[in-house]
Design a protein around this motif. Structure first.
Motif, PDB file in Angstrom:
ATOM      1  N   VAL A  92      -2.021  26.912  14.150  1.00  0.00           N
ATOM      2  CA  VAL A  92      -0.954  27.066  13.159  1.00  0.00           C
ATOM      3  C   VAL A  92       0.397  27.264  13.849  1.00  0.00           C
ATOM      4  CG1 VAL A  92      -0.079  28.558  11.331  1.00  0.00           C
ATOM      5  CG2 VAL A  92      -2.492  27.901  11.353  1.00  0.00           C
ATOM      6  N   LEU A  93       0.444  28.077  14.891  1.00  0.00           N
ATOM      7  CA  LEU A  93       1.704  28.283  15.619  1.00  0.00           C
ATOM      8  C   LEU A  93       2.192  26.980  16.252  1.00  0.00           C
ATOM      9  CD1 LEU A  93       1.084  31.747  17.348  1.00  0.00           C
ATOM     10  CD2 LEU A  93       2.678  31.232  15.475  1.00  0.00           C
ATOM     11  N   TYR A  94       1.248  26.202  16.780  1.00  0.00           N
ATOM     12  CA  TYR A  94       1.623  24.917  17.381  1.00  0.00           C
ATOM     13  C   TYR A  94       2.267  23.998  16.346  1.00  0.00           C
ATOM     14  CZ  TYR A  94       1.098  20.220  19.288  1.00  0.00           C
ATOM     15  OH  TYR A  94       1.342  18.936  19.698  1.00  0.00           O
ATOM     16  N   THR A  95       1.633  23.841  15.187  1.00  0.00           N
ATOM     17  CA  THR A  95       2.164  22.929  14.178  1.00  0.00           C
ATOM     18  C   THR A  95       3.452  23.454  13.547  1.00  0.00           C
ATOM     19  OG1 THR A  95       0.641  23.933  12.583  1.00  0.00           O
ATOM     20  CG2 THR A  95      -0.040  21.876  13.620  1.00  0.00           C
ATOM     21  N   ALA A  96       3.593  24.798  13.449  1.00  0.00           N
ATOM     22  CA  ALA A  96       4.842  25.353  12.922  1.00  0.00           C
ATOM     23  C   ALA A  96       6.019  24.965  13.812  1.00  0.00           C
ATOM     24  CB  ALA A  96       4.738  26.871  12.805  1.00  0.00           C
ATOM     25  N   ALA A  97       5.795  24.984  15.133  1.00  0.00           N
ATOM     26  CA  ALA A  97       6.865  24.600  16.068  1.00  0.00           C
ATOM     27  C   ALA A  97       7.047  23.095  16.138  1.00  0.00           C
ATOM     28  CB  ALA A  97       6.554  25.161  17.459  1.00  0.00           C
ATOM     29  N   ALA A  98       5.953  22.340  16.007  1.00  0.00           N
ATOM     30  CA  ALA A  98       6.033  20.890  16.187  1.00  0.00           C
ATOM     31  C   ALA A  98       6.526  20.171  14.937  1.00  0.00           C
ATOM     32  CB  ALA A  98       4.664  20.344  16.598  1.00  0.00           C
ATOM     33  N   TYR A  99       6.092  20.610  13.753  1.00  0.00           N
ATOM     34  CA  TYR A  99       6.356  19.856  12.530  1.00  0.00           C
ATOM     35  C   TYR A  99       7.147  20.614  11.481  1.00  0.00           C
ATOM     36  CZ  TYR A  99       2.503  17.211  14.588  1.00  0.00           C
ATOM     37  OH  TYR A  99       1.703  16.518  15.450  1.00  0.00           O
ATOM     38  N   GLY A 100       7.331  21.911  11.655  1.00  0.00           N
ATOM     39  CA  GLY A 100       7.995  22.699  10.626  1.00  0.00           C
ATOM     40  C   GLY A 100       9.491  22.453  10.537  1.00  0.00           C
ATOM     41  N   THR A 101      10.078  22.879   9.421  1.00  0.00           N
ATOM     42  CA  THR A 101      11.530  22.838   9.274  1.00  0.00           C
ATOM     43  C   THR A 101      12.151  23.830  10.249  1.00  0.00           C
ATOM     44  OG1 THR A 101      11.508  24.522   7.549  1.00  0.00           O
ATOM     45  CG2 THR A 101      11.297  22.216   6.849  1.00  0.00           C
ATOM     46  N   ARG A 102      13.472  23.862  10.261  1.00  0.00           N
ATOM     47  CA  ARG A 102      14.142  24.786  11.192  1.00  0.00           C
ATOM     48  C   ARG A 102      13.759  26.235  10.915  1.00  0.00           C
ATOM     49  NH1 ARG A 102      18.420  24.433  14.597  1.00  0.00           N
ATOM     50  NH2 ARG A 102      19.648  26.308  14.945  1.00  0.00           N
ATOM     51  N   ARG A 103      13.661  26.586   9.627  1.00  0.00           N
ATOM     52  CA  ARG A 103      13.283  27.959   9.288  1.00  0.00           C
ATOM     53  C   ARG A 103      11.845  28.257   9.687  1.00  0.00           C
ATOM     54  NH1 ARG A 103      14.849  28.926   3.141  1.00  0.00           N
ATOM     55  NH2 ARG A 103      13.947  30.956   3.669  1.00  0.00           N
TER      56      ARG A 103
END
Length: 388
Positions: A92-103
């Motif tokens: 989850v942390l990986y995808t939050a950094a890779a694909y998430g919005t700026r927030r």
């Protein structure tokens, strides 16, 4: 923050399948060491939260991050020890950094730091009394666990951030290549359109002039009509050859074919004179050598268009051409008598003056055109450098 990302069908199916397999395996692991009913309920809730986070991690990284925190809170509320189910947090942390919005991106970073502190405190405090917490060894354990947890969680987040940077760089590179390809294609279309205009406009102007002259002369001089028809035939054949060449380049993206040179100017002058123009050509000084091919082409096309305009718009058929081949530049001028009612060449919406200006600018030269008393004058100056 909560917008759905656009994923392909196979990506959604893959994420759901991975989450389903993960949930089934982790549920079997968690229930194998638990006693009903409280432990089993907490295990089911934990596995459900982590599996759901894993399922939507690419579709909605923000929701996945929130579900991971829900699972972590449930684990602490029920006093559970770390288990293999917690591996989902790293994904989850990986995808939050890779694909998430700026927030979401920065929320993932904050979660990795806060999560490390929470893990360290929770693991050390769990099962210890208040007196034990004050021991130096306990404080050392907190610091050690904090560093280890921070390293693992931040590493997952940093890996995702690097993947994000690589994907953005690749997207920028693709966009740049696409823009360059479109620019090249547009330049090629403009070049072919310019050549097409020069060839067709000049040839049609000569054909029209010859046809009009033959029609008026046919009654008194049959031989003039025959001569005019011969000129029309040769001009049309030459134009057809040029048009076919341009269409071949457009269809097959081939390189430029043979282009007009200074040697073709005599043919151009002959066509214009045959159309009834009183053409005077002055070359002073003469070319000091063999000018560059680009300069020869520009001179030919500018003269061709200027003479075509004179043929179409001038009421008085007097046209003066001057070419001055200086050591570092060529100066060109075409002057035709407008008469009192003559129209200005290339009225708004036309392409003749635009094409001549582009021809001159492409070789680093300048171009002007305008009315000078009873004359319409076209002037161009183009650098030639050292003759070849």
């Amino acid at each position: 923050m909560w917008e759905l990302r656009s994923l392909r069908r196979y990506q959604v199916i893959t994420d759901l399948s991975v989450a389903g397999v993960f949930g089934a395996l982790m549920l079997a692991v968690e229930l194998s060491t638990r006693v009903w009913p409280v432990d089993a309920v907490s295990a089911v809730l934990l596995v459900m939260a982590m599996s759901a986070a894993l399922a939507v991690r690419r579709l909605q990284p923000g929701v996945a991050l929130a579900l991971a925190w829900v699972g972590a809170v449930l684990q602490m509320v029920f006093g559970r020890q770390p288990s293999p189910t917690d591996v989902a947090i790293f994904a989850v942390l990986y995808t939050a950094a890779a694909y998430g919005t700026r927030r979401v991106f920065w929320a993932g970073f904050a979660s990795s730091l806060v999560g490390a502190v929470v893990i360290a405190v929770y693991l050390v405090v769990l099962g210890r009394g208040q007196e034990e917490l004050l021991q130096p060894s306990v404080l050392f354990s907190i610091v050690a666990i904090l560093l280890a947890a921070a390293f693992a969680l931040v590493l997952a987040w940093v890996t995702g951030a690097l993947a994000r940077t690589a994907m953005r760089a690749a997207a920028t590179s693709r966009a740049q290549r696409l823009a360059e390809a479109e620019t090249i294609a547009e330049q090629e279309r403009v070049r072919i359109a310019r050549d097409m205009h020069d060839v067709v406009a000049h040839s049609l102007a000569v054909v029209i002039a010859q046809a009009d002259g033959a029609r008026y002369a046919a009654a008194t001089d049959p031989q003039a009509a025959t001569t005019a028809l011969a000129t029309i035939s040769s001009t049309a054949r030459a134009a057809l050859t040029d048009v076919r060449q341009l269409l071949t380049q457009l269809r097959h993206s081939q390189a430029d074919g043979p282009q007009p040179t200074l040697a073709d100017l005599d043919t151009l002058y002959a066509q214009v004179r045959a159309a009834g123009v009183a053409l005077t050509v002055d070359i002073d000084p003469a070319p000091p050598g063999e000018p560059p091919a680009a300069i020869q082409l520009a001179v030919f096309r500018i003269l061709q268009e200027a003479l075509t305009n004179a043929l179409r718009h001038g009421t008085d058929r007097r046209v003066d051409v001057h070419l001055g081949w200086l050591p570092d530049r060529v100066e060109l001028s075409v002057r035709n008598a407008r008469g009192e009612t003559a129209a200005v060449p290339s009225a708004p919406g036309g392409h003749g003056l635009i094409g001549m200006r582009e021809r001159a600018q492409l070789v680093g030269g300048t171009f002007t055109a305008g009315v000078d008393g009873p004359w319409f004058v076209v002037r161009a100056t183009m650098p030639i450098g050292v003759p070849a």
